[in-house]
Design an enzyme around this catalytic site. Structure first.
Site, short mmCIF file in Angstrom:
data_model
loop_
_atom_site.label_atom_id
_atom_site.label_comp_id
_atom_site.label_asym_id
_atom_site.label_seq_id
_atom_site.Cartn_x
_atom_site.Cartn_y
_atom_site.Cartn_z
N ALA A 11 76.88 24.31 -7.09
CA ALA A 11 78.13 23.84 -6.48
C ALA A 11 77.91 23.55 -5.01
CB ALA A 11 79.22 24.89 -6.66
N GLY A 12 76.83 22.84 -4.70
CA GLY A 12 76.49 22.57 -3.30
C GLY A 12 76.97 21.23 -2.81
N GLU A 162 70.78 11.45 -6.99
CA GLU A 162 71.96 11.16 -6.19
C GLU A 162 71.54 10.54 -4.86
OE1 GLU A 162 75.21 11.16 -7.05
OE2 GLU A 162 75.12 10.11 -5.14
N LYS A 222 63.83 7.95 -6.27
CA LYS A 222 64.62 8.78 -5.34
C LYS A 222 63.75 9.20 -4.15
CE LYS A 222 67.49 11.41 -3.37
NZ LYS A 222 68.60 10.91 -2.59
N CYS A 278 67.02 16.87 3.29
CA CYS A 278 66.20 16.16 2.31
C CYS A 278 65.05 15.30 2.85
CB CYS A 278 67.09 15.32 1.42
SG CYS A 278 68.13 16.36 0.39
#
Ligand code: NAD
Ligand code: UGA
Length: 464
Positions: A11-12, A162, A222, A278
């Site tokens: 749930a980040g 994502e 990605k 990231c």
């Protein structure tokens, strides 16, 4: 295959907003977001929706509408897995801090734990979606665990990385440039699984933006996208240093270069260095993967993007010391901004942490103001570096509630996050209340030089 129940593990920053948007756009699907972090889940369920754990413009409104209708947050991971037809894995994949690949490879232990839990709990066929950013060919390992430790049920593994950026997550999810779905497109079951996920996104994303590929292309795309984006920032930051030596201005250079339609204007903003959870992690992962295939030139090429970024952060901090007559010992330095970019409360790998650490090593006294970051987070970020005892971070770094408290009686002010409100500060008041000469360092090219110099500031901005 129609999906009725979705479970998202994690749930980040990705799991929360992504699932909120899916729930909003697909009212007929029940979406349950689960996490082992009880505090985080409690915050997602907080009656006052403004207290949800992630700050993103527009997110609380969406959560308010969908929560307890078809969007649920829970710590009961087993129950959500059991009920789901489709399970998104959206857990963290940080850089390893131990063992083989330490400091480079992605740590996949959270992913593996999820796979084992899914295998243990599942009693019917599931589609498992990799939402986390993963090294190419992770799906193979996932499939292996699921098939060998499971209860004989069938799994289809999809890769659906994502691409949202923090601060614009809701907009990015609502109108994505593309949605990438990798699957086993050579088999009927694989194609059906891909179609099931395509159908979900097709509720609001035009079909031509739904891109399907094989799993490995999706996983690698990605990492490639993040590497290319970070590379642009390091490229313009490299030019910023050259600009400072030659009288060129990096904003003018990036405009001139970006107007070439082959290059394009985005992601050419020079800064004190990119941060975020990231870019660095994913490039290090790419470097590690390349090395593991013996592709040393490829690895070295991408590693430069990180080295340049480290240099930019250090260079900015060193410039402050040098400008303040080669010492900041005992001097109060005000840092405006701690988040890694505006419109987020996320501080992971923020350049501010490294600039503060450098200045603390030079014995400066630091005062921080950030509109969204909590005080404890700032201390936790500094403690994590292990540069000095935690008590020392607490005594030498003050966190305040207004920008003017930070800048009052300071020797220098450094803008480290491009929050809009910093543009509109009463800079005359800031100047009047500072020690003189009043030094102002703009690490984001946010402020206009002329007006600041007219007020009387000694002004330094990256790349000019
Ligand atoms: P995060 O740390 O904010 O959230 C991950 C959550 O997973 C945490 O709350 C953690 O408690 C939970 N978790 C870990 N193991 C678990 C388990 N076994 N069971 C249940 N919950 C578990 O991370 P994030 O920023 O959302 O990133 C998640 C992934 O998405 C990463 O791979 C990241 O690279 C990728 N990604 C992030 C962004 C971004 O903007 N943050 C964008 C695109 C992709
Ligand atoms: C980035 C990517 O933009 C997303 O597509 C990706 O999904 C995400 O990483 C991820 O995988 O986590 P994010 O890190 O949230 O998103 O934010 P960015 O807007 O990319 O900014 C990253 C850093 O680069 C920030 O510190 C920002 O200030 C800096 N930056 C960005 C610059 O210094 N100059 C620029 O021109 C752009």
């Amino acid at each position: 295959m129609k999906i009725k129940n979705i479970c998202c593990i994690g749930a980040g920053y990705v799991g929360g907003p992504t699932m909120a948007v899916i729930a909003q756009k697909c009212p007929e699907i029940n979406v349950t977001v689960v996490d082992i972090n009880e505090k985080r889940i409690a915050a997602w369920n907080d009656k006052d929706v403004e207290n949800i754990p992630i700050y993103e413009p527009g997110l609380s409104e969406i959560v308010k509408k969908a929560r307890d209708r078809n969007l649920f947050f829970s710590t009961d991971v087993d129950a959500a897995i059991d009920k789901a037809d489709m399970i998104f894995i959206s857990v963290n994949t940080p850089t390893k801090t131990y063992g083989i690949g330490k400091g480079m490879a992605a740590d996949l232990k959270f992913i593996e734990l999820c796979a084992r839990q899914i295998a243990r709990v599942s009693k019917n066929d599931k589609i498992v979606v990799e939402k986390s950013t993963l090294p190419v060919r992770t799906a193979e390992a996932l499939k292996n665990i699921l098939d060998n430790t499971g209860n004989g049920v069938n799994y289809q593994i999809l890769s659906n990385p994502e691409f949202l950026a923090e601060g614009t997550a809701v907009d990015d999810l609502m109108t994505p440039d593309r949605v990438l779905i990798g699957g086993d497109i050579d088999t009927t079951e694989g194609k059906e699984a891909v179609e099931a996920l395509v159908d979900i996104y097709a509720h609001w994303v035009p079909r031509e933006r739904l891109l399907t590929t094989n799993v490995w292309s999706s996983e690698l795309s990605k990492l490639t996208a993040n590497a290319f984006l970070a590379q642009r920032v390091s490229s313009i930051n490299a030019m910023s240093e050259l600009c400072e030596k030659t009288g060129a201005d990096v904003n003018e250079v990036s405009k001139a270069v970006g107007m070439d339609s082959r290059i394009g204007p985005k992601f050419l903003k020079s800064s004190v260095g990119f941060g975020g959870s990231c870019f660095q992690k994913d490039i290090l992962n790419l470097v590690y993967i390349s090395k593991s295939f013996g592709l040393n030139e490829v690895a070295d090429y991408w590693e430069q993007v990180i080295l340049m970024n480290d240099h930019q952060k250090r260079r900015f901090a060193a410039k402050i010391v040098q400008t303040l007559f080669n010492t900041v010992s005992g001097k109060k330095i005000a840092l405006l901004g701690w988040a890694f970019k505006k419109d987020t409360n996320d501080t992971r790998e923020s350049a501010a942490i490294y600039v503060a650490d450098y200045l603390l090593n030079e014995q400066a006294e630091i005062v921080v103001y950030d509109p969204k970051v909590k005080t404890e987070q700032i201390y936790a970020d500094l403690d994590y570096l292990n540069s000095r005892p935690s008590e020392e971070n607490r005594s030498r770094v003050k966190v305040v509630n207004t920008p003017y408290e930070a800048t009052k009686d300071s020797h220098a002010v450094a803008v480290l996050t491009e929050w809009d409100e910093f543009k509109d500060l009463d800079w005359q008041k800031v100047y009047d209340e500072m020690l003189k000469p009043a030094f102002l360092f703009d690490g984001r090219r946010l402020l206009e030089r002329e007006t600041k110099e007219t007020i009387g500031f000694e002004f330094y901005a990256i790349g000019s």
